[in-house]
Design an enzyme around this catalytic site. Structure first.
Site, short mmCIF file in Angstrom:
data_model
loop_
_atom_site.label_atom_id
_atom_site.label_comp_id
_atom_site.label_asym_id
_atom_site.label_seq_id
_atom_site.Cartn_x
_atom_site.Cartn_y
_atom_site.Cartn_z
CD GLU A 1 -7.49 -39.91 1.87
OE1 GLU A 1 -6.56 -39.65 2.94
OE2 GLU A 1 -8.94 -40.21 2.11
CD GLU B 1 -8.13 -45.04 1.12
OE1 GLU B 1 -8.14 -44.08 2.17
OE2 GLU B 1 -7.26 -44.54 0.29
C1 BGC Z 1 -5.62 -43.59 3.58
C2 BGC Z 1 -4.77 -44.54 3.64
C3 BGC Z 1 -5.07 -45.15 5.35
C4 BGC Z 1 -6.32 -44.68 5.58
C5 BGC Z 1 -6.85 -45.04 7.29
C6 BGC Z 1 -6.81 -42.62 4.76
O1 BGC Z 1 -6.06 -41.23 4.45
O2 BGC Z 1 -5.57 -42.31 2.09
O3 BGC Z 1 -3.97 -44.64 3.25
O4 BGC Z 1 -4.02 -45.47 6.20
O5 BGC Z 1 -6.93 -43.20 5.10
O6 BGC Z 1 -6.05 -44.24 8.27
#
Ligand code: BGC
Length: 457
Positions: free
Chosen positions: A177, A365
Site C-alpha cells: 500500500e 488483505e
Molecule cells: C495495512 C495493514 C493494516 C490494515 C488494517 C492495511 O492498510 O496493510 O498493515 O493493519 O490495513 O488497517
C-alpha cells in the site's frame, strides 16, 4: 470440525472458487514480530515514531507486539491446525540490513530462513512482502522516501532478499500500500515518520513508484519461477450527493486513492488531469523515469476494507474533495469507523480489471476490527464472521462474472499492532492476550478453519 453458526447462511465452499484459487492470512513484520532490538537489528521508523509520546493510541508500540519472533513455530502450527495453507508476511528491512544499506545481519537472515523453512515443514506456502512500512531509521535520517537514493538502497535490499530467500520464496509482493505509507507518513504525518506536506509527499510518491518497478525487475532477474506482485489499498469512491460537484470530487478522490500508484506501474503515468497538483511531481521526474516506473507484474494485490463517500469542499487544499465519515452517515461501521460495504471489493476488482496491463488479482488483505468480548474463554465475533463471509461472496461473484481474481487473504491472523491505533482495534481470526501472549481462536477463525477444511463428501 463442522461449524454451523446459527446466524449465517453462507454456502460457498473453497472448491467453488476454482482449483488455482488460494486462501490465506496476511500479516506484517512490525505488527507482529516484536523483538525490536535483538541481535544487531537496526531501528525502523516505527521504532522511532512510537518512541515519541502522542504519536499512537496510548503510546502503544511494537516492541513486543505478538512476540511472533519467538513464537513463530507455535503460530505457524496454529495456522496449520486451522487449515490455512498460505501465509503472507513481510521482511523487516532493518532486521536484514540494520542500517538499511551496508552490512547484512546474519541473525536476521537466519531468522527468516527458520520462518520460511518451518512454513514448508508445515505445508504452508509463504508469500513475502518486501516492504510493509518499516523503513530503517538510518535511511530516514538521510531523508527516507524523499531521497532519490532510496531507489538504489531499495534495489540493494531486494537483491539481498532475492539471493538469500529466492530459492524457497516464489510469491513476492514488492510494496504494501504505497498510497498509505506515503499519504499517512509523508503528507498527513499520522504514521511514521510523521512528515507533513506536499514537499515530502510528492517525492515520496515518485520514489516509491520507482522502487515498485525496480524491485519487480530485480526479483524477475534473480528468482526463477517467481510470481511477482505489489499491493494497493483501494476503496470504491461514491459521490455523497447526486450533484455534479460531488461527482467530480469522487473522481478526484478515486484518482488519489485508487489510481496514483497502479497507473504509473502500468506505464500510464500519474493521474494529473483529475488532480492537477500532482503535476508538481514533475520536479522529481528524471528522463526515462516514467518508462522505468512500469513493470509487468504477474499479479496485483488488491486490499480493500470499505468504500468512501466523497463530497466537494472548498476548504480542502489541492483536492477540493473530502471524505464524509461513516460515523456521520448512519451506516454499519467497524471500530476503525469504516463503513461495512461488501460491494466495494467487487467494484474495485472490476475497476482494476479494466486496465489491460493487469493480469491477475489477488485479494491480499480484507478484514475488520470489531469489539471482541472474551466470555468464558471464547470470542463469538459474529460481526467479523459476517464481514468476511459477505466479502468472500462478493469475490466469488466477481470470479463468476469473469474477473481474474485468484486468491483471498484475511487481514489478519492474530490481533496485532494496528499502527497509530495501537492494540485497540483487533482484526485477528485469533485473539491475542497481549499480557500473556496466549492465543484463542475466535468464532471467525473457527469458521475459516472449517471452510478451508471442507472436503467433498
Ligand atoms: C495495512 C495493514 C493494516 C490494515 C488494517 C492495511 O492498510 O496493510 O498493515 O493493519 O490495513 O488497517
Amino acid at each position: 470440525m463442522d461449524f454451523n453458526h446459527p446466524q449465517t447462511n453462507f454456502i460457498l465452499k473453497p472448491q467453488d472458487f476454482g482449483k488455482d484459487f488460494v486462501f490465506g492470512v496476511s500479516t506484517a513484520a512490525y505488527q507482529i514480530e516484536g523483538a525490536h532490538s535483538v541481535h544487531d537489528k537496526g531501528a525502523s521508523i516505527w521504532d522511532q515514531f512510537t518512541s515519541k509520546k502522542g504519536n499512537t493510541f496510548n503510546n502503544h508500540h511494537g516492541q513486543i507486539a505478538c512476540d511472533f519472533y519467538n513464537k513463530f513455530e507455535e503460530d505457524i502450527l496454529l495456522m496449520k491446525s486451522m487449515n490455512i495453507k498460505n501465509f503472507r508476511f513481510s521482511l523487516a528491512w532493518s532486521r536484514i540490513i540494520p542500517n538499511g544499506i551496508g552490512d547484512i545481519s546474519q541473525a536476521g537472515i537466519d531468522y527468516y530462513n527458520k520462518v520460511i523453512d518451518f512454513c514448508s515443514e508445515c505445508g504452508i506456502t509463504p508469500w513475502v512482502t518486501l516492504y510493509h512500512w518499516d523503513l530503517p531509521q538510518a535511511l530516514q535520517d538521510k531523508g527516507g522516501w524523499t531521497n532519490r537514493d532510496i531507489v538504489s538502497w531499495f534495489e540493494n535490499y531486494v537483491q539481498v532478499c532475492a539471493t538469500h530467500f529466492g530459492d524457497r520464496i516464489k510469491n513476492w509482493m514488492v510494496l504494501n500500500e504505497p498510497m498509505v505509507f506515503t499519504g499517512a507518513g509523508y503528507f498527513l504525518g499520522v504514521h511514521a515518520p510523521g512528515y507533513k506536506g506536499l514537499k515530502h509527499f510528492l517525492p515520496a510518491i515518485h520514489h516509491a513508484v520507482m522502487c515498485q518497478a525496480a524491485g519487480g525487475r530485480i526479483l524477475r532477474n534473480l528468482v526463477s519461477d517467481a510470481f511477482i506482485g505489489t499491493t494497493f489499498s483501494c476503496a470504491q469512491t461514491t459521490p455523497f450527493r447526486d450533484t455534479p460537484r460531488d461527482f467530480i470530487a469522487a473522481k478526484k478522490a478515486d484518482a488519489l486513492l485508487n489510481r496514483l500508484f497502479i497507473e504509473p506501474s502500468l506505464g500510464l503515468g500519474y493521474p494529473t488531469e483529475e488532480v492537477p497538483v500532482l503535476k508538481r511531481i514533475e520536479a522529481y521526474i528524471k528522463p526515462d523515469d516514467l518508462k522505468n516506473a512500469a513493470f509487468e507484474f504477474d499479479f496485483i494485490g488488491v486490499q480493500n476494507y470499505t468504500r468512501e463517500m466523497i463530497t466537494h469542499s472548498y476548504l480542502v487544499p489541492y483536492l477540493q474533495a473530502k471524505i464524509v465519515k461513516a460515523s456521520k452517515r448512519n451506516v454499519k461501521t467497524t471500530l476503525m469507523d469504516w463503513e461495512v460495504y461488501p460491494p466495494s471489493i467487487y467494484n474495485m476488482i472490476k475497476q482494476f480489471s479494466q486496465y489491460s496491463g493487469v493480469k491477475k488479482m489477488i485479494i491480499t488483505e480484507n478484514g475488520a476490527a470489531f469489539t471482541d468480548n472474551l466470555i468464558n474463554g471464547t470470542i463469538e465475533d459474529v460481526d467479523r464472521l459476517h464481514y468476511l463471509q459477505s466479502h468472500l461472496e462478493q469475490v466469488y461473484k466477481a470470479k463468476k462474472d469473469g474477473f481474474d481474481v485468484e486468491g483471498y487473504f484475511v487481514w489478519t491472523f492474530t490481533d496485532n499492532f494496528e499502527w497509530a491505533e495501537g492494540y485497540h482495534p483487533r482484526f485477528g481470526l485469533v485473539y491475542t492476550d497481549f499480557e500473556t501472549q496466549k492465543r484463542i481462536i475466535k468464532a471467525s477463525g473457527k469458521w475459516y478453519q472449517s471452510f478451508l477444511g471442507y472436503i467433498k463428501p
